[in-house]
Design an enzyme around this catalytic site. Structure first.
Site, PDB file in Angstrom:
ATOM      1  N   HIS A  23       0.848  -1.198   0.000  1.00  9.14           N
ATOM      2  CA  HIS A  23       0.000   0.000   0.000  1.00  9.14           C
ATOM      3  C   HIS A  23       0.875   1.236   0.000  1.00  9.14           C
ATOM      4  O   HIS A  23       1.437   1.626   1.032  1.00  9.14           O
ATOM      5  CB  HIS A  23      -0.912  -0.002   1.229  1.00  9.14           C
ATOM      6  CG  HIS A  23      -2.042   0.984   1.157  1.00  9.14           C
ATOM      7  ND1 HIS A  23      -3.352   0.604   1.029  1.00  9.14           N
ATOM      8  CD2 HIS A  23      -2.053   2.345   1.192  1.00  9.14           C
ATOM      9  CE1 HIS A  23      -4.140   1.668   1.007  1.00  9.14           C
ATOM     10  NE2 HIS A  23      -3.362   2.746   1.099  1.00  9.14           N
ATOM     11  N   HIS A  80       1.344   5.285  -2.300  1.00 10.87           N
ATOM     12  CA  HIS A  80       0.751   6.247  -3.227  1.00 10.87           C
ATOM     13  C   HIS A  80       1.866   7.021  -3.920  1.00 10.87           C
ATOM     14  O   HIS A  80       2.967   7.174  -3.370  1.00 10.87           O
ATOM     15  CB  HIS A  80      -0.136   7.259  -2.489  1.00 10.87           C
ATOM     16  CG  HIS A  80      -1.176   6.649  -1.608  1.00 10.87           C
ATOM     17  ND1 HIS A  80      -2.254   5.939  -2.098  1.00 10.87           N
ATOM     18  CD2 HIS A  80      -1.323   6.651  -0.260  1.00 10.87           C
ATOM     19  CE1 HIS A  80      -3.018   5.545  -1.095  1.00 10.87           C
ATOM     20  NE2 HIS A  80      -2.465   5.952   0.032  1.00 10.87           N
ATOM     21  N   TYR A 115      -8.027  16.574   1.678  1.00 14.26           N
ATOM     22  CA  TYR A 115      -6.693  17.027   2.065  1.00 14.26           C
ATOM     23  C   TYR A 115      -5.918  17.282   0.780  1.00 14.26           C
ATOM     24  O   TYR A 115      -6.353  16.884  -0.321  1.00 14.26           O
ATOM     25  CB  TYR A 115      -5.972  15.979   2.928  1.00 14.26           C
ATOM     26  CG  TYR A 115      -5.560  14.740   2.170  1.00 14.26           C
ATOM     27  CD1 TYR A 115      -4.244  14.560   1.748  1.00 14.26           C
ATOM     28  CD2 TYR A 115      -6.478  13.737   1.853  1.00 14.26           C
ATOM     29  CE1 TYR A 115      -3.857  13.427   1.036  1.00 14.26           C
ATOM     30  CE2 TYR A 115      -6.112  12.605   1.155  1.00 14.26           C
ATOM     31  CZ  TYR A 115      -4.808  12.456   0.744  1.00 14.26           C
ATOM     32  OH  TYR A 115      -4.435  11.328   0.039  1.00 14.26           O
ATOM     33  N   SER A 138      -7.534   9.249  -2.791  1.00 17.07           N
ATOM     34  CA  SER A 138      -8.828   9.909  -2.994  1.00 17.07           C
ATOM     35  C   SER A 138      -8.697  11.248  -3.709  1.00 17.07           C
ATOM     36  O   SER A 138      -9.639  11.687  -4.388  1.00 17.07           O
ATOM     37  CB  SER A 138      -9.526  10.100  -1.646  1.00 17.07           C
ATOM     38  OG  SER A 138      -8.759  10.936  -0.793  1.00 17.07           O
ATOM     39  N   ARG A 156     -10.830  -0.054  -5.636  1.00 12.75           N
ATOM     40  CA  ARG A 156     -10.931   0.398  -4.249  1.00 12.75           C
ATOM     41  C   ARG A 156     -12.258   1.108  -3.982  1.00 12.75           C
ATOM     42  O   ARG A 156     -12.688   1.958  -4.767  1.00 12.75           O
ATOM     43  CB  ARG A 156      -9.783   1.355  -3.925  1.00 12.75           C
ATOM     44  CG  ARG A 156      -9.645   1.682  -2.435  1.00 12.75           C
ATOM     45  CD  ARG A 156      -8.587   2.725  -2.193  1.00 12.75           C
ATOM     46  NE  ARG A 156      -8.149   2.739  -0.791  1.00 12.75           N
ATOM     47  CZ  ARG A 156      -7.542   3.761  -0.202  1.00 12.75           C
ATOM     48  NH1 ARG A 156      -7.282   4.858  -0.896  1.00 12.75           N
ATOM     49  NH2 ARG A 156      -7.187   3.699   1.061  1.00 12.75           N
ATOM     50  N   HIS A 180      -5.590  -1.218   6.308  1.00 15.34           N
ATOM     51  CA  HIS A 180      -5.125  -0.670   7.579  1.00 15.34           C
ATOM     52  C   HIS A 180      -5.779  -1.317   8.807  1.00 15.34           C
ATOM     53  O   HIS A 180      -6.496  -0.671   9.572  1.00 15.34           O
ATOM     54  CB  HIS A 180      -5.356   0.837   7.597  1.00 15.34           C
ATOM     55  CG  HIS A 180      -4.821   1.554   6.394  1.00 15.34           C
ATOM     56  ND1 HIS A 180      -3.622   1.213   5.799  1.00 15.34           N
ATOM     57  CD2 HIS A 180      -5.326   2.594   5.661  1.00 15.34           C
ATOM     58  CE1 HIS A 180      -3.406   2.015   4.768  1.00 15.34           C
ATOM     59  NE2 HIS A 180      -4.422   2.848   4.657  1.00 15.34           N
ATOM     60  N   ASP A 237       2.082   2.268   3.864  1.00 15.85           N
ATOM     61  CA  ASP A 237       1.221   3.441   3.672  1.00 15.85           C
ATOM     62  C   ASP A 237       2.033   4.666   3.250  1.00 15.85           C
ATOM     63  O   ASP A 237       1.613   5.803   3.442  1.00 15.85           O
ATOM     64  CB  ASP A 237       0.401   3.747   4.931  1.00 15.85           C
ATOM     65  CG  ASP A 237      -0.760   4.705   4.689  1.00 15.85           C
ATOM     66  OD1 ASP A 237      -1.368   4.629   3.609  1.00 15.85           O
ATOM     67  OD2 ASP A 237      -1.042   5.533   5.574  1.00 15.85           O
TER      68      ASP A 237
END
Length: 273
Positions: free
Chosen positions: A9, A11, A27, A55, A102, A161, A219
């Site tokens: 995981h 990004h 955010y 997102s 997702r 998570h 993450d």
């Protein structure tokens, strides 16, 4: 680190001019380019990586796909897709390394059980023949309310998570889900739990109960929204040193065989490495 170890995981965030973010975001992250991701992986001795659509990009997966192409087989990805995407487009995405879709409720604080059930059923049916899974980012009460549905879906399911499991009294229900062989959970992002110390307790419980259903993830780059910061103002990333992640792996996954299973074997099977 074991051969074939995977961070499941992460990004990437590219230049705003090339990859604009959606207006309705919660955010705003700063840059996190592929070069920085490569340095993160090299620092931990990891050979493979899974890129997850954040997102802030909505259903525009271009940044993720461009990074995936540059990884040249060492990466897989999880998309957020428009409802109208057709079968041909899904097959093309599969050829490019996509392996899941997702459903992200938590970023918007959603708790809609009936709506989530419908989304899960619809997307699972559409991606099952590709060998994809549905990745669910939702709060523990949502996951537990949907437990029976998750176990019956035609595709596998991955819970982000620690399934945001803030209460250990939910351990039996989560364990039962993982033992079906249809549901996986990521040991990742302890800072997203009510108390990060819960992660150690969950890791001990889950590695004893269902090691074949577990994935590990960093993450990276550890997105956050600074207190008091407006959604369209850039928030700093959490600082999580590589040493802390190495200690986390050693603590959560003691022993070479357990590390090989969770870091390499389970991801290879689920993501098709």
């Amino acid at each position: 680190m074991v051969a074939g170890a995977c961070d499941c995981h992460t990004h990437v965030f590219g230049p705003r001019a090339d990859y604009p973010m959606v207006d309705a975001r919660h955010y705003t992250p700063g840059p996190a380019p592929l070069a920085a991701l490569r340095a993160h992986l090299a620092g931990l001795g990891l050979e493979r990586v899974v890129l997850v659509q954040p997102s802030v990009y909505g259903t525009d997966n271009r940044c993720l796909l461009d990074a995936l192409a540059a990884l040249d087989g060492a990466g897989r990805s999880i998309a957020v897709l428009e409802d109208g995407v057709d079968a041909a487009a899904l097959r093309e995405l599969h050829a490019r390394g996509m392996r899941g879709v997702r459903i992200n409720l938590e970023s918007a604080g959603l708790r809609d059980i009936a709506g989530t059930r419908a989304l899960l059923q619809a997307w699972s049916a559409r991606v099952a023949d590709l060998g994809w899974h549905v990745q669910l980012y939702a709060a523990q009460p949502v996951v537990l309310a949907l437990a029976e549905d998750l176990a019956r879906l035609p595709s596998p399911v991955v819970l982000d998570h620690f399934a945001l499991a803030d209460a250990l009294p939910g351990a039996d229900a989560l364990t039962d889900l993982l033992r079906t062989g249809r549901v996986h959970v990521k040991l990742s992002a302890p800072y997203r739990l009510a108390s990060p110390s819960l992660a150690d307790a969950w890791a001990r419980h889950l590695t004893d109960a269902a090691p074949g259903a577990l994935l590990w993830a960093s993450d990276w780059p550890h997105t956050a929204r600074d207190p008091g910061r407006a959604a369209h103002e850039v928030s700093a990333y959490r600082v999580v040193p590589a040493d802390a992640l190495r200690e986390q792996i050693a603590r959560w996954l003691p022993g070479v065989e357990l590390r090989r299973r969770v870091l390499a074997d389970n991801p290879a099977r689920l993501y098709g490495f």
